[in-house]
Scaffold this motif. Sequence first.
Motif, PDB file in Angstrom:
ATOM      1  N   GLY A   1       0.855  -1.172   0.000  1.00  0.00           N
ATOM      2  CA  GLY A   1       0.000   0.000   0.000  1.00  0.00           C
ATOM      3  C   GLY A   1       0.891   1.222   0.000  1.00  0.00           C
ATOM      4  N   VAL A   2       0.362   2.336  -0.472  1.00  0.00           N
ATOM      5  CA  VAL A   2       1.142   3.569  -0.534  1.00  0.00           C
ATOM      6  C   VAL A   2       0.287   4.734  -0.062  1.00  0.00           C
ATOM      7  CG1 VAL A   2       0.587   3.938  -2.981  1.00  0.00           C
ATOM      8  CG2 VAL A   2       2.578   5.046  -2.001  1.00  0.00           C
ATOM      9  N   THR A   3       0.922   5.622   0.674  1.00  0.00           N
ATOM     10  CA  THR A   3       0.291   6.854   1.124  1.00  0.00           C
ATOM     11  C   THR A   3       1.280   7.981   0.881  1.00  0.00           C
ATOM     12  OG1 THR A   3      -0.834   5.616   2.878  1.00  0.00           O
ATOM     13  CG2 THR A   3      -0.798   8.012   3.080  1.00  0.00           C
ATOM     14  N   LEU A   4       0.805   9.065   0.284  1.00  0.00           N
ATOM     15  CA  LEU A   4       1.684  10.176  -0.047  1.00  0.00           C
ATOM     16  C   LEU A   4       1.092  11.474   0.488  1.00  0.00           C
ATOM     17  CD1 LEU A   4       4.357  10.253  -1.666  1.00  0.00           C
ATOM     18  CD2 LEU A   4       3.045  11.054  -3.606  1.00  0.00           C
ATOM     19  N   ALA A   5       1.927  12.268   1.154  1.00  0.00           N
ATOM     20  CA  ALA A   5       1.503  13.568   1.661  1.00  0.00           C
ATOM     21  C   ALA A   5       1.077  14.465   0.498  1.00  0.00           C
ATOM     22  CB  ALA A   5       2.643  14.213   2.441  1.00  0.00           C
ATOM     23  N   PRO A   6       0.087  15.340   0.711  1.00  0.00           N
ATOM     24  CA  PRO A   6      -0.407  16.185  -0.389  1.00  0.00           C
ATOM     25  C   PRO A   6       0.687  16.988  -1.092  1.00  0.00           C
ATOM     26  CG  PRO A   6      -1.835  16.408   1.515  1.00  0.00           C
ATOM     27  CD  PRO A   6      -0.646  15.587   1.949  1.00  0.00           C
ATOM     28  N   GLN A   7       1.634  17.553  -0.349  1.00  0.00           N
ATOM     29  CA  GLN A   7       2.677  18.382  -0.955  1.00  0.00           C
ATOM     30  C   GLN A   7       3.651  17.572  -1.799  1.00  0.00           C
ATOM     31  OE1 GLN A   7       2.417  17.752   2.306  1.00  0.00           O
ATOM     32  NE2 GLN A   7       4.429  17.349   3.200  1.00  0.00           N
ATOM     33  N   ALA A   8       3.644  16.253  -1.677  1.00  0.00           N
ATOM     34  CA  ALA A   8       4.552  15.402  -2.449  1.00  0.00           C
ATOM     35  C   ALA A   8       3.882  14.809  -3.688  1.00  0.00           C
ATOM     36  CB  ALA A   8       5.084  14.276  -1.561  1.00  0.00           C
ATOM     37  N   GLN A   9       2.591  15.004  -3.835  1.00  0.00           N
ATOM     38  CA  GLN A   9       1.855  14.387  -4.931  1.00  0.00           C
ATOM     39  C   GLN A   9       2.074  15.126  -6.254  1.00  0.00           C
ATOM     40  OE1 GLN A   9      -2.262  13.813  -3.759  1.00  0.00           O
ATOM     41  NE2 GLN A   9      -1.658  12.774  -1.890  1.00  0.00           N
ATOM     42  N   GLY A  10       1.957  14.368  -7.349  1.00  0.00           N
ATOM     43  CA  GLY A  10       2.026  14.945  -8.682  1.00  0.00           C
ATOM     44  C   GLY A  10       3.430  15.234  -9.189  1.00  0.00           C
ATOM     45  N   ARG A  11       4.446  14.694  -8.531  1.00  0.00           N
ATOM     46  CA  ARG A  11       5.833  14.956  -8.942  1.00  0.00           C
ATOM     47  C   ARG A  11       6.604  13.691  -9.283  1.00  0.00           C
ATOM     48  NH1 ARG A  11       7.615  18.798  -4.057  1.00  0.00           N
ATOM     49  NH2 ARG A  11       8.577  16.822  -3.604  1.00  0.00           N
ATOM     50  N   GLY A  12       5.940  12.535  -9.314  1.00  0.00           N
ATOM     51  CA  GLY A  12       6.609  11.281  -9.648  1.00  0.00           C
ATOM     52  C   GLY A  12       7.370  10.653  -8.490  1.00  0.00           C
ATOM     53  N   LEU A  13       7.235  11.196  -7.294  1.00  0.00           N
ATOM     54  CA  LEU A  13       7.975  10.682  -6.141  1.00  0.00           C
ATOM     55  C   LEU A  13       7.467   9.317  -5.696  1.00  0.00           C
ATOM     56  CD1 LEU A  13       8.191  14.044  -4.160  1.00  0.00           C
ATOM     57  CD2 LEU A  13      10.001  12.952  -5.524  1.00  0.00           C
ATOM     58  N   ALA A  14       6.157   9.110  -5.761  1.00  0.00           N
ATOM     59  CA  ALA A  14       5.601   7.808  -5.371  1.00  0.00           C
ATOM     60  C   ALA A  14       6.100   6.716  -6.315  1.00  0.00           C
ATOM     61  CB  ALA A  14       4.073   7.854  -5.362  1.00  0.00           C
ATOM     62  N   LEU A  15       6.150   7.000  -7.610  1.00  0.00           N
ATOM     63  CA  LEU A  15       6.649   6.008  -8.575  1.00  0.00           C
ATOM     64  C   LEU A  15       8.119   5.701  -8.303  1.00  0.00           C
ATOM     65  CD1 LEU A  15       6.226   4.206 -11.034  1.00  0.00           C
ATOM     66  CD2 LEU A  15       6.771   6.193 -12.467  1.00  0.00           C
ATOM     67  N   GLU A  16       8.893   6.725  -8.041  1.00  0.00           N
ATOM     68  CA  GLU A  16      10.310   6.522  -7.740  1.00  0.00           C
ATOM     69  C   GLU A  16      10.472   5.640  -6.499  1.00  0.00           C
ATOM     70  OE1 GLU A  16      13.987   9.542  -7.066  1.00  0.00           O
ATOM     71  OE2 GLU A  16      12.426  10.239  -8.448  1.00  0.00           O
ATOM     72  N   GLY A  17       9.708   5.943  -5.465  1.00  0.00           N
ATOM     73  CA  GLY A  17       9.773   5.144  -4.244  1.00  0.00           C
ATOM     74  C   GLY A  17       9.271   3.734  -4.448  1.00  0.00           C
ATOM     75  N   LEU A  18       8.178   3.584  -5.201  1.00  0.00           N
ATOM     76  CA  LEU A  18       7.619   2.261  -5.464  1.00  0.00           C
ATOM     77  C   LEU A  18       8.619   1.406  -6.234  1.00  0.00           C
ATOM     78  CD1 LEU A  18       5.368   0.181  -5.378  1.00  0.00           C
ATOM     79  CD2 LEU A  18       4.293   1.368  -7.328  1.00  0.00           C
ATOM     80  N   CYS A  19       9.300   1.979  -7.196  1.00  0.00           N
ATOM     81  CA  CYS A  19      10.304   1.208  -7.950  1.00  0.00           C
ATOM     82  C   CYS A  19      11.456   0.769  -7.047  1.00  0.00           C
ATOM     83  CB  CYS A  19      10.804   2.010  -9.144  1.00  0.00           C
ATOM     84  SG  CYS A  19       9.556   2.146 -10.454  1.00  0.00           S
TER      85      CYS A  19
END
Length: 180
Positions: free
Chosen positions: A87-105
């Motif tokens: 599962g993934v949760t991302l803070a609002p200020q971190a969304q929309g910048r590709g950071l979740a994809l980078e972390g998921l990879c």
Amino acid sequence: MSRVVLRSLELADAPALTAYRNHPDVARYQGWRLPYSLEEAEALISAMRNRVPGQEGWTQLALADALSGELLGDFAVRGEGEQAEIGVTLAPQAQGRGLALEGLCRLLAQLFGSPGLRRVYASIDPRNRRAASLLSRAGFRHEGTTLASYLHRGQWTDEATYALLAHEWSAHHTQENPSP
């Protein structure tokens, strides 16, 4: 250079964890109870000491800014033998910048590397289009949707399952990042 790192949650992360877990847009499709207290965040962080992703049961990892160490979000990993649910949760200020994809990879590279899992999957509310898009960009397949199968805050909701096998990750990763 990577913009993010995966690390253990630290007690200093508790205020940020509490803040984004209480944000309505972040909490909408998540399973924790609201309001989410600072004490709950501290208890979660304490419970995660010495946990390793892929081991049996849930492990929560911090997704942090590589330079500042600021908590950007977190990943949950529940080991189940040769597979794991994430599962993934991302803070609002971190969304929309590709950071979740980078972390998921980064997380998938760990899970498919050592302990060498065979399959990683995620179950999401199909209305969570951002999560579906993230999983698809990382190479996950939509395996199916079960109707009215998940009781979420007193309402029966649908549940979509996305999965990725080790050989699919390897092929996807090689295509995305060919060797020199």
